[in-house]
Design a protein around this motif. Sequence first.
Motif, short mmCIF file in Angstrom:
data_model
loop_
_atom_site.label_atom_id
_atom_site.label_comp_id
_atom_site.label_asym_id
_atom_site.label_seq_id
_atom_site.Cartn_x
_atom_site.Cartn_y
_atom_site.Cartn_z
N LEU A 1 53.97 29.77 2.71
CA LEU A 1 54.14 30.70 3.82
C LEU A 1 54.59 29.97 5.08
CD1 LEU A 1 51.00 32.98 3.31
CD2 LEU A 1 53.38 33.60 2.91
N VAL A 2 53.94 28.85 5.40
CA VAL A 2 54.30 28.12 6.61
C VAL A 2 55.68 27.51 6.47
CG1 VAL A 2 53.66 26.21 8.11
CG2 VAL A 2 51.90 27.70 7.19
N THR A 3 56.03 27.07 5.26
CA THR A 3 57.38 26.52 5.04
C THR A 3 58.44 27.58 5.32
OG1 THR A 3 56.50 24.99 3.38
CG2 THR A 3 58.87 25.39 3.36
N ARG A 4 58.15 28.82 4.94
CA ARG A 4 59.11 29.89 5.22
C ARG A 4 59.26 30.11 6.73
NH1 ARG A 4 58.46 35.69 2.36
NH2 ARG A 4 58.64 34.31 0.55
N VAL A 5 58.13 30.11 7.46
CA VAL A 5 58.21 30.25 8.91
C VAL A 5 58.96 29.07 9.52
CG1 VAL A 5 56.87 30.43 11.04
CG2 VAL A 5 56.10 31.62 9.00
N ALA A 6 58.76 27.87 8.97
CA ALA A 6 59.45 26.69 9.49
C ALA A 6 60.96 26.83 9.32
CB ALA A 6 58.95 25.44 8.77
N ALA A 7 61.40 27.39 8.18
CA ALA A 7 62.83 27.59 7.98
C ALA A 7 63.40 28.59 8.98
CB ALA A 7 63.09 28.05 6.54
N GLN A 8 62.66 29.68 9.22
CA GLN A 8 63.11 30.66 10.22
C GLN A 8 63.12 30.05 11.62
OE1 GLN A 8 60.14 33.66 9.44
NE2 GLN A 8 61.50 34.85 8.14
N THR A 9 62.11 29.21 11.90
CA THR A 9 62.02 28.59 13.22
C THR A 9 63.18 27.63 13.44
OG1 THR A 9 59.61 28.76 13.12
CG2 THR A 9 60.54 27.23 14.74
N PRO B 1 55.49 11.17 7.94
CA PRO B 1 56.28 12.02 7.04
C PRO B 1 56.80 13.28 7.71
CG PRO B 1 54.29 11.26 5.94
CD PRO B 1 54.16 10.87 7.38
N THR B 2 56.02 13.84 8.64
CA THR B 2 56.44 15.07 9.30
C THR B 2 57.50 14.79 10.35
OG1 THR B 2 54.22 15.96 8.98
CG2 THR B 2 55.64 17.11 10.53
N PHE B 3 57.28 13.78 11.20
CA PHE B 3 58.24 13.49 12.26
C PHE B 3 59.57 12.95 11.71
CE2 PHE B 3 54.45 13.05 15.24
CZ PHE B 3 54.72 14.25 15.86
N ARG B 4 59.54 12.40 10.50
CA ARG B 4 60.78 11.93 9.89
C ARG B 4 61.38 12.96 8.94
NH1 ARG B 4 60.19 6.19 7.26
NH2 ARG B 4 62.39 6.69 6.85
N GLY B 5 60.69 14.10 8.77
CA GLY B 5 61.23 15.15 7.91
C GLY B 5 61.17 14.82 6.45
N LEU B 6 60.20 13.99 6.03
CA LEU B 6 60.13 13.55 4.64
C LEU B 6 59.50 14.58 3.72
CD1 LEU B 6 59.08 9.81 5.20
CD2 LEU B 6 61.37 10.78 4.90
N GLY B 7 58.79 15.56 4.27
CA GLY B 7 58.19 16.59 3.44
C GLY B 7 56.87 17.08 3.99
N VAL B 8 56.27 18.02 3.26
CA VAL B 8 55.02 18.64 3.67
C VAL B 8 53.86 17.71 3.34
CG1 VAL B 8 53.49 20.61 3.31
CG2 VAL B 8 55.96 20.95 3.36
N VAL B 9 52.88 17.66 4.24
CA VAL B 9 51.64 16.93 4.01
C VAL B 9 50.50 17.94 4.01
CG1 VAL B 9 50.06 15.17 4.83
CG2 VAL B 9 52.53 14.84 5.09
N ARG B 10 49.80 18.02 2.87
CA ARG B 10 48.65 18.94 2.76
C ARG B 10 47.48 18.15 2.21
NH1 ARG B 10 47.16 22.43 -1.50
NH2 ARG B 10 49.22 22.14 -2.44
N SER B 11 46.39 18.12 2.96
CA SER B 11 45.22 17.35 2.57
C SER B 11 43.99 18.23 2.61
CB SER B 11 45.04 16.14 3.50
OG SER B 11 43.87 15.42 3.17
N VAL C 1 60.08 20.84 10.64
CA VAL C 1 61.10 21.85 10.93
C VAL C 1 62.42 21.11 11.06
CG1 VAL C 1 61.87 23.62 12.56
CG2 VAL C 1 59.44 23.34 12.10
N THR C 2 63.29 21.30 10.07
CA THR C 2 64.53 20.54 10.02
C THR C 2 65.72 21.48 9.88
OG1 THR C 2 64.39 20.32 7.61
CG2 THR C 2 63.36 18.59 8.94
N GLY D 1 57.81 19.85 14.28
CA GLY D 1 56.89 19.93 13.16
C GLY D 1 55.68 20.79 13.49
N PHE D 2 55.22 21.54 12.47
CA PHE D 2 53.99 22.31 12.58
C PHE D 2 52.82 21.45 12.10
CE2 PHE D 2 56.89 26.05 12.07
CZ PHE D 2 56.57 26.66 13.25
N PHE D 3 51.69 21.52 12.82
CA PHE D 3 50.48 20.79 12.45
C PHE D 3 49.30 21.75 12.55
CE2 PHE D 3 53.55 17.83 14.07
CZ PHE D 3 53.48 16.74 13.21
N PHE D 4 48.50 21.83 11.47
CA PHE D 4 47.38 22.77 11.43
C PHE D 4 46.11 22.05 11.01
CE2 PHE D 4 51.29 24.94 10.25
CZ PHE D 4 51.36 25.89 11.24
N GLY D 5 44.99 22.46 11.59
CA GLY D 5 43.71 21.86 11.27
C GLY D 5 42.61 22.88 11.11
#
Length: 810
Positions: A429-437, A359-369, A402-403, A411-415
């Motif tokens: 917050l991270v989505t906002r940074v992704a848009a700026q990036t 989903p991230t590499f294809r830009g389909l949306g945010v994944v939060r688990s 990041v599209t 794409g940003f990945f956090f663990g």
Amino acid sequence: MQDVRFDLSAFGLGEMARCGAGLREAVRGAPSPETAAQTVADFFHDSMVDARSEHACSAVGVFLVRSAGLPAATAAGRPPAGRARGLSLAGFRGTYAPWRAVTRTGPSTLPVPSAQAARDVPLVYQFLERLGACTSANTDGPALPAVDAEVVYVPGGWTDGLEEELLADLVEHSVRSMLLFGGTLWPGEWFAVALLSHLSLPVEATDLFRAVAGSTGLALRSVTRPIAERSPAGRPPHGADAALDLLKTMESVVAQCAARLQSTVAELLCATEELREEAAIVELLQEAGRTLAAELDLDALVQHAVDAATRLSGAAFGAFFYNVLGQTGESYLLYVISGADRSAFDGFPMPRNTQVFEPTFRGLGVVRSHDVTADPRYGHNAPHHGMPKGHLPVRSYLAVPVTSRGTVLGGFFFGHPEPGVFTERHERLVTRVAAQTAVALQNAQAYRRERQAAMELQRHLLPTLPPVAGIVSASRYLPAARDRDVGGDWVDLIPLPEGEVALIVGDVMGKGVRAAAVMGQIRTACRAYTQLGLAPSQVLQQLSVLVDDIAPGCITTCVYAVLDTRRDRLRSAVAGHLPPVLRDPRGRVSFLDAQVGPPLGVGPRRYPQQEAALPPGARLLLYTDGLVERRGRPIDDGLRQLRELLSGPMGEIEADCDLLLDTLAGGQHDDDIALLYLQRPEDTAQRITTVVRDYAPVSGAVPDARLVVSQALREWGLTRLVNDMMLIADEMVANAVRHAKTPLRVELRRAGERIVLEVTDSSPEEPRLIISPPGEFGHRGIFLVDAIATRWGTRWIDGGKVVWAEIKTS
């Protein structure tokens, strides 16, 4: 006595109520006024502390003013007419010497008013005077509820009139302020409490200690009251009892109000802390936005982005995978890490489009688990079926694409090892940074493309230096670090008959296509004038007329020189340009600035010409002002630093060019830089001998390169250097095969007393000194090169890079 403590530096409403109640409880049942006064002194000495819970008072004195010679008031509660009053230090605790002297022979009474009392306890005496205790008249009326408190600073306040001996004693005992409070006990009887403290107490403390003075007066009054007036149960009479009950009720209400106030303050502090955190987040977002908007270097940009996003998400570590187009148009994936050492991920392959990553590499949306190990998409792909062995532990997982305009840039990945760490707020917050990036990446990639196009245009406009017998030459051109437009700097080297060679460096003012076009015309004309055999001064004169004709108002500077290799003579003329720098065979450096003419383009002018010796072993540098001038550094400082560099040890000429650029420019230059650097070999032994081999990016290139290096060194009679150079070749070629994975060229060159090994490939990856963790053996090769080689470095060329290492033969 119950252990009750109050921070005197933060004495408030709640402390005031608890102090009064605790004081009365401590004094209750005291058998005599002196015992009660000593209990009061002990209470204040033990209970008043500073912020470190240490005693805040070096001494506490409790003073009583009563009828002289009477242990208590008379039955009527009034002093007999005509009897004098006495001042006594009834209670004392501490180390203050003057007060110890008062009580050294036991309790003593000083008559009041008297000069002796004013001398022995001056501050207390003055305070009691304010209460009316030191007047000559007897007070025979009813008791007045008079209380007062005062803060006296040392030095300052009332202490200005003290004798120097007493003031010095206060300073010696580290007394910074004195707190005095007291009031009326009975008609004709007063009390005063003096606290000597090393704290500078606020004036506002007097308001709180007026209430404490009232509680102290009630406590002492219950002891000094005549026995006849006590009730059978040992309690004060009804009126005093009612006053005491009212005081207790007031103190209880005050204590409750103080508790509520403290609770409110705690809530406000908590809210303030939350506001600080919110402000820090907003500031971090603004800082990230400013940094990303201003950053054009792709490597620095992606690192800034992942660092900011990792901090905002609260992740244990974060990564940013991003796509980059190579020079041949192919796309490849790179990544940066934040919060963990990059070496922890070197052994893992790049992530694939698994069910978790897709989903991230294809830009389909945010994944939060909350727990990725329990996610139904987790663990379905071979060979790992989850995280590879040795991977940092991950339970909480957050991934944000990041599209830009439908294109996935990365794409940003956090663990985090704990479950349930990432919230919806972290996601926003991270989505906002992704848009700026995304915007910053587009700008950086556009800047990189335009910059590469500008450099390519400049390279086509600049010549390739031809080989000339009797000299070794090198040239460089660097566009401005922050400018996308091509500049007007150029260099040229033109062989002439009879062992002469023309050397030219120039700079057309301005940027863009016009500056490049004018530069191309001037360079072409200069080559034509050179073939006519004109002297340097005549060439500049002709060029000045040409510039005035083809580009009026376009100021151009230039250095034109002719080197006669047979006679070791250099003739030069300068048109408004920085002078050439000459280093003679002895290492002495001089600027050829004896005669400098005006810039080109100011009409027909005569340009003075000068001559200098340029024998074998000498070096000459021609350059544009971008090398020595930049914002924040005066040009004189740059020229002085250039002289110091050229005066130091010199090596192989290509490496010296890199050293000059790295030291003087360092990627921070505001203008284009062009330079022409040449050396006169001292004898035939200094002539350059070169061995070149081309290899495919396969492991077999490594042993073959070792063999080539070994054979060449043995042929040159340098057997003692074979092992060192073979080790260097082994590491440099192996790195190129492993990391570059492109065709490579190995060049071994002997230049005088130096052996230089160069490995050329088309990869943008630069070798760096990276410290590996214990137990890992990666990244050790470049440390080996660094330890063996005299110097080493990386030089960027059209289509790739050159990694070089140099050792001395002596």
